[in-house]
Design a protein around this motif. Structure first.
Motif, PDB file in Angstrom:
ATOM      1  N   GLN A  51      17.436  18.433  13.270  1.00 33.26           N
ATOM      2  CA  GLN A  51      18.638  18.710  14.056  1.00 33.26           C
ATOM      3  C   GLN A  51      18.555  20.141  14.598  1.00 33.26           C
ATOM      4  N   ILE A  52      18.474  20.282  15.893  1.00 39.45           N
ATOM      5  CA  ILE A  52      18.401  21.578  16.582  1.00 39.45           C
ATOM      6  C   ILE A  52      17.578  22.586  15.770  1.00 39.45           C
ATOM      7  N   PRO A  53      16.270  22.358  15.662  1.00 38.23           N
ATOM      8  CA  PRO A  53      15.431  23.212  14.804  1.00 38.23           C
ATOM      9  C   PRO A  53      15.463  24.691  15.181  1.00 38.23           C
ATOM     10  N   ALA A  54      15.726  25.035  16.429  1.00 44.56           N
ATOM     11  CA  ALA A  54      15.808  26.443  16.812  1.00 44.56           C
ATOM     12  C   ALA A  54      16.956  27.154  16.087  1.00 44.56           C
ATOM     13  N   LYS A  55      17.986  26.403  15.717  1.00 47.81           N
ATOM     14  CA  LYS A  55      19.132  26.987  15.010  1.00 47.81           C
ATOM     15  C   LYS A  55      19.082  26.747  13.507  1.00 47.81           C
ATOM     16  N   LEU A  56      18.721  25.529  13.106  1.00 44.86           N
ATOM     17  CA  LEU A  56      18.738  25.194  11.678  1.00 44.86           C
ATOM     18  C   LEU A  56      17.406  25.442  10.977  1.00 44.86           C
ATOM     19  N   GLY A  57      16.358  25.681  11.753  1.00 49.00           N
ATOM     20  CA  GLY A  57      15.044  25.918  11.160  1.00 49.00           C
ATOM     21  C   GLY A  57      14.248  24.634  11.046  1.00 49.00           C
TER      22      GLY A  57
END
Length: 179
Positions: A51-57
């Protein structure tokens, strides 16, 4: 009944600090590990989402170290099914039975299960390999999925259902994973 030839495992959003905040985190990660290793014994396809790896890692090392070349599918929608890349990957497996593991049970796992059930897939949620930040939300998610027609199961139930018999050639491999 689950069969190795018709089943795919979906591993949803085991990422960063969110994964560390899950209720009963140690048991969750241990059971997710067992599921991933078990399905690998049976050569069952595996799809991983983030899920949105740029934000959650990225996917946490406890899970990513087991993936052996599987590239996670980035998504923004809570339901994996709202992502075209995910749906293409699912269709490419040719599998009809969907095993779900991941976080959070009452959000991404639940919404994915609903969409899959609506699309006609039998959905099996591995209850000891899903979690939420609170145990209460995990239980609510499982109940909502059950009410929608999903099957609630467990890691060992799945792996031994796939074996069918102690005489199966993969029995010792599975036993080593679950013991």
């Amino acid at each position: 009944m689950l069969t190795a030839e018709r089943t795919v495992l979906v591993v949803i959003d085991f990422q960063g600090n969110l994964a560390q905040a899950m209720a009963d985190r140690d048991a969750l990660l241990e059971n997710a590990r067992k599921m991933i290793q078990g399905i690998q014994v049976f050569d069952i396809p595996l799809i991983v989402t983030e899920q949105i790896p740029a934000k959650l890692g990225p996917t946490i090392p406890e899970i990513s170290n087991l993936l052996h070349g599987v590239t996670p599918i980035a998504k923004e929608s809570f339901s994996c099914c709202q992502n075209d890349v995910f749906m293409q990957a699912l269709k490419k497996t040719g599998c009809e039975q969907i095993l779900l593991t991941g976080i959070e049970t009452h959000i991404c796992v639940y919404q994915t299960a609903l969409d899959l059930i609506s699309a006609g897939y039998p959905v099996f949620v591995v209850s000891d390999a899903v979690s939420s930040r609170t145990a209460g939300n995990r239980e609510i998610g499982l109940q909502l999925i059950r009410d929608a027609g999903g099957t609630i199961t467990s890691t060992e139930s799945v792996l031994f259902e796939l074996l069918k018999t102690a005489a199966h050639e993969k029995f010792k491999d599975i036993f080593r994973i679950v013991k």
